[in-house]
Design a protein around this motif. Sequence first.
Motif, PDB file in Angstrom:
ATOM      1  N   GLY A 149      34.008  43.362  41.625  1.00 11.50           N
ATOM      2  CA  GLY A 149      33.462  42.918  42.913  1.00 11.50           C
ATOM      3  C   GLY A 149      34.225  41.763  43.532  1.00 11.50           C
ATOM      4  N   THR A 150      35.010  41.050  42.720  1.00 17.76           N
ATOM      5  CA  THR A 150      35.702  39.877  43.260  1.00 17.76           C
ATOM      6  C   THR A 150      37.132  40.190  43.704  1.00 17.76           C
ATOM      7  OG1 THR A 150      36.274  39.298  40.975  1.00 17.76           O
ATOM      8  CG2 THR A 150      34.406  38.123  41.962  1.00 17.76           C
ATOM      9  N   VAL A 151      37.861  41.003  42.921  1.00 20.54           N
ATOM     10  CA  VAL A 151      39.285  41.208  43.184  1.00 20.54           C
ATOM     11  C   VAL A 151      39.656  42.673  43.469  1.00 20.54           C
ATOM     12  CG1 VAL A 151      41.609  41.018  42.168  1.00 20.54           C
ATOM     13  CG2 VAL A 151      39.914  39.233  41.736  1.00 20.54           C
ATOM     14  N   VAL A 152      39.224  43.569  42.606  1.00 22.90           N
ATOM     15  CA  VAL A 152      39.722  44.952  42.707  1.00 22.90           C
ATOM     16  C   VAL A 152      39.079  45.686  43.894  1.00 22.90           C
ATOM     17  CG1 VAL A 152      40.084  47.126  41.474  1.00 22.90           C
ATOM     18  CG2 VAL A 152      40.192  44.968  40.232  1.00 22.90           C
ATOM     19  N   PHE A 153      37.754  45.539  44.038  1.00 23.69           N
ATOM     20  CA  PHE A 153      37.055  46.202  45.150  1.00 23.69           C
ATOM     21  C   PHE A 153      36.175  45.172  45.869  1.00 23.69           C
ATOM     22  CE2 PHE A 153      37.496  49.496  41.762  1.00 23.69           C
ATOM     23  CZ  PHE A 153      38.401  50.330  42.415  1.00 23.69           C
ATOM     24  N   LEU A 193      32.141  36.886  20.275  1.00 21.09           N
ATOM     25  CA  LEU A 193      31.674  37.206  21.625  1.00 21.09           C
ATOM     26  C   LEU A 193      31.634  35.943  22.506  1.00 21.09           C
ATOM     27  CD1 LEU A 193      28.862  39.724  22.003  1.00 21.09           C
ATOM     28  CD2 LEU A 193      28.499  37.524  23.040  1.00 21.09           C
ATOM     29  N   ARG A 194      31.231  34.820  21.910  1.00 32.41           N
ATOM     30  CA  ARG A 194      31.191  33.565  22.679  1.00 32.41           C
ATOM     31  C   ARG A 194      32.602  33.132  23.059  1.00 32.41           C
ATOM     32  NH1 ARG A 194      26.196  31.203  19.564  1.00 32.41           N
ATOM     33  NH2 ARG A 194      24.655  31.472  21.212  1.00 32.41           N
ATOM     34  N   GLU A 195      33.540  33.314  22.111  1.00 29.28           N
ATOM     35  CA  GLU A 195      34.928  32.940  22.402  1.00 29.28           C
ATOM     36  C   GLU A 195      35.472  33.819  23.523  1.00 29.28           C
ATOM     37  OE1 GLU A 195      37.097  33.234  18.720  1.00 29.28           O
ATOM     38  OE2 GLU A 195      36.014  31.528  17.865  1.00 29.28           O
ATOM     39  N   ARG A 196      35.129  35.110  23.444  1.00 29.45           N
ATOM     40  CA  ARG A 196      35.634  36.035  24.469  1.00 29.45           C
ATOM     41  C   ARG A 196      35.037  35.711  25.834  1.00 29.45           C
ATOM     42  NH1 ARG A 196      35.955  42.428  23.615  1.00 29.45           N
ATOM     43  NH2 ARG A 196      35.850  42.071  21.392  1.00 29.45           N
ATOM     44  N   ASP A 197      33.732  35.405  25.853  1.00 28.21           N
ATOM     45  CA  ASP A 197      33.067  35.016  27.115  1.00 28.21           C
ATOM     46  C   ASP A 197      33.796  33.820  27.723  1.00 28.21           C
ATOM     47  OD1 ASP A 197      31.076  36.874  26.863  1.00 28.21           O
ATOM     48  OD2 ASP A 197      29.470  35.439  26.412  1.00 28.21           O
ATOM     49  N   ALA A 198      34.063  32.810  26.865  1.00 29.29           N
ATOM     50  CA  ALA A 198      34.671  31.576  27.356  1.00 29.29           C
ATOM     51  C   ALA A 198      36.060  31.871  27.914  1.00 29.29           C
ATOM     52  CB  ALA A 198      34.754  30.553  26.230  1.00 29.29           C
ATOM     53  N   ARG A 199      36.826  32.700  27.198  1.00 29.54           N
ATOM     54  CA  ARG A 199      38.191  32.995  27.662  1.00 29.54           C
ATOM     55  C   ARG A 199      38.148  33.811  28.962  1.00 29.54           C
ATOM     56  NH1 ARG A 199      40.750  34.385  22.828  1.00 29.54           N
ATOM     57  NH2 ARG A 199      39.714  36.380  23.001  1.00 29.54           N
ATOM     58  N   ASP A 200      37.276  34.815  29.024  1.00 33.83           N
ATOM     59  CA  ASP A 200      37.206  35.664  30.220  1.00 33.83           C
ATOM     60  C   ASP A 200      36.732  34.869  31.447  1.00 33.83           C
ATOM     61  OD1 ASP A 200      38.015  37.779  28.646  1.00 33.83           O
ATOM     62  OD2 ASP A 200      36.061  38.774  28.568  1.00 33.83           O
ATOM     63  N   ALA A 201      35.845  33.885  31.199  1.00 37.82           N
ATOM     64  CA  ALA A 201      35.278  33.141  32.330  1.00 37.82           C
ATOM     65  C   ALA A 201      36.140  31.964  32.752  1.00 37.82           C
ATOM     66  CB  ALA A 201      33.874  32.652  31.980  1.00 37.82           C
ATOM     67  N   SER A 202      37.023  31.486  31.855  1.00 42.46           N
ATOM     68  CA  SER A 202      37.759  30.262  32.189  1.00 42.46           C
ATOM     69  C   SER A 202      39.197  30.520  32.609  1.00 42.46           C
ATOM     70  CB  SER A 202      37.753  29.305  30.989  1.00 42.46           C
ATOM     71  OG  SER A 202      38.497  29.892  29.940  1.00 42.46           O
ATOM     72  N   ARG A 203      39.672  31.768  32.519  1.00 42.13           N
ATOM     73  CA  ARG A 203      41.071  32.002  32.889  1.00 42.13           C
ATOM     74  C   ARG A 203      41.247  31.734  34.381  1.00 42.13           C
ATOM     75  NH1 ARG A 203      40.014  38.190  31.876  1.00 42.13           N
ATOM     76  NH2 ARG A 203      39.169  38.707  33.907  1.00 42.13           N
ATOM     77  N   SER A 204      42.496  31.355  34.743  1.00 44.25           N
ATOM     78  CA  SER A 204      42.691  30.968  36.142  1.00 44.25           C
ATOM     79  C   SER A 204      42.793  32.181  37.072  1.00 44.25           C
ATOM     80  CB  SER A 204      43.931  30.086  36.275  1.00 44.25           C
ATOM     81  OG  SER A 204      45.034  30.760  35.715  1.00 44.25           O
ATOM     82  N   PRO A 207      38.870  35.338  37.008  1.00 42.80           N
ATOM     83  CA  PRO A 207      37.930  35.109  35.901  1.00 42.80           C
ATOM     84  C   PRO A 207      36.653  35.913  36.078  1.00 42.80           C
ATOM     85  CG  PRO A 207      37.856  33.278  37.427  1.00 42.80           C
ATOM     86  CD  PRO A 207      38.959  34.183  37.906  1.00 42.80           C
ATOM     87  N   LEU A 208      35.968  36.113  34.951  1.00 38.37           N
ATOM     88  CA  LEU A 208      34.653  36.753  35.018  1.00 38.37           C
ATOM     89  C   LEU A 208      33.765  35.838  35.851  1.00 38.37           C
ATOM     90  CD1 LEU A 208      32.379  38.673  34.009  1.00 38.37           C
ATOM     91  CD2 LEU A 208      32.100  37.117  32.103  1.00 38.37           C
ATOM     92  N   ALA A 209      33.277  36.341  36.961  1.00 35.45           N
ATOM     93  CA  ALA A 209      32.450  35.516  37.840  1.00 35.45           C
ATOM     94  C   ALA A 209      31.567  36.421  38.680  1.00 35.45           C
ATOM     95  CB  ALA A 209      33.338  34.680  38.759  1.00 35.45           C
ATOM     96  N   GLN A 210      30.456  35.867  39.123  1.00 41.24           N
ATOM     97  CA  GLN A 210      29.592  36.646  40.011  1.00 41.24           C
ATOM     98  C   GLN A 210      30.246  36.697  41.384  1.00 41.24           C
ATOM     99  OE1 GLN A 210      25.660  34.877  40.056  1.00 41.24           O
ATOM    100  NE2 GLN A 210      25.737  34.714  37.838  1.00 41.24           N
ATOM    101  N   ALA A 211      30.383  37.896  41.920  1.00 40.58           N
ATOM    102  CA  ALA A 211      30.953  38.023  43.260  1.00 40.58           C
ATOM    103  C   ALA A 211      29.933  37.514  44.264  1.00 40.58           C
ATOM    104  CB  ALA A 211      31.268  39.490  43.543  1.00 40.58           C
ATOM    105  N   GLU A 212      30.437  37.070  45.412  1.00 36.12           N
ATOM    106  CA  GLU A 212      29.533  36.640  46.466  1.00 36.12           C
ATOM    107  C   GLU A 212      28.658  37.839  46.846  1.00 36.12           C
ATOM    108  OE1 GLU A 212      31.768  34.564  49.506  1.00 36.12           O
ATOM    109  OE2 GLU A 212      29.985  34.795  50.774  1.00 36.12           O
ATOM    110  N   GLY A 213      27.397  37.622  46.920  1.00 39.52           N
ATOM    111  CA  GLY A 213      26.506  38.717  47.309  1.00 39.52           C
ATOM    112  C   GLY A 213      26.117  39.631  46.161  1.00 39.52           C
ATOM    113  N   ALA A 214      26.569  39.307  44.933  1.00 39.44           N
ATOM    114  CA  ALA A 214      26.227  40.176  43.795  1.00 39.44           C
ATOM    115  C   ALA A 214      24.764  39.978  43.404  1.00 39.44           C
ATOM    116  CB  ALA A 214      27.126  39.864  42.608  1.00 39.44           C
TER     117      ALA A 214
END
Length: 239
Positions: A149-153, A193-204, A207-214
């Motif tokens: 929802g943020t980058v690809v579509f 899983l916590r390490e993966r969450d942190a890496r996926d959410a903190s990459r520049s 990152p894993l993030a809620q899209a606007e309007g999600a």
Amino acid sequence: MSGDPSPQAGVRPVPASIDARLAPVLALDGPTASGKGTIAQRVAAALGWHYLDSGALYRLTALAALRAGVPFDDAEGLARLAAALPVDFTADGRIVLGGADVTDAIRDEAVGNGASRLAVHAGVRAALLGLQRGFRRPPGLVADGRDMGTVVFPDATLKVFLTASAESRADRRHKQLIEKGISANLPGLLQDLRERDARDASRSVAPLAQAEGAHVLDSTSLSIDETVEKVLELWTAQG
Ligand code: DC
């Protein structure tokens, strides 16, 4: 999810004569083991739409890197691999990489970890972008991942951010592995899983993030059926 038919089975890039932008997209993003894959496949089946498991493309790149001996910090080497993945999604639901069936191999925890590590590289993400967008075709696409929802579509008609507590996600992953006869250790899975969450959410990049309007959907105390129902309700409400 190992052993499930390939979600992209039989899907090929859109012929030039079809304007892919006309096809609606339902973007389903969320952290690892949130059940996105199962939910997205069920929603796609209910709507009669195509389905993109974008994580499978990162996993395929990780597996190709492991087999070719390309380290996960070699951004350029990984981007080259991603740009030329010799992948085929067969009509009978298998994923074939360089002539070998890797449908089950890409579900390995080590491959998932590698995917999370190489997903931090902008070049890898750029190399996989066109491939992902090629799955958009009528009558519609349900796409699951981290940045659908943020980058690809970004123009997706409906964006859903599916989450669940880390404990319940680790618990679900543990049960899945045990059912498959793979020995697994719950505290280890939770930590991973916590390490993966942190890496996926903190990459520049993306990152894993809620899209606007999600719409945020917490499935901690919902069954698969209930979660699918909620997503379909959101789609109906959207008109
Ligand atoms: O959804 P999954 O567990 O199969 O994804 C494996 C990894 O791939 C995940 O930890 C991060 C990466 N990924 C990504 O960066 N962007 C996506 N759209 C999908 C997956």
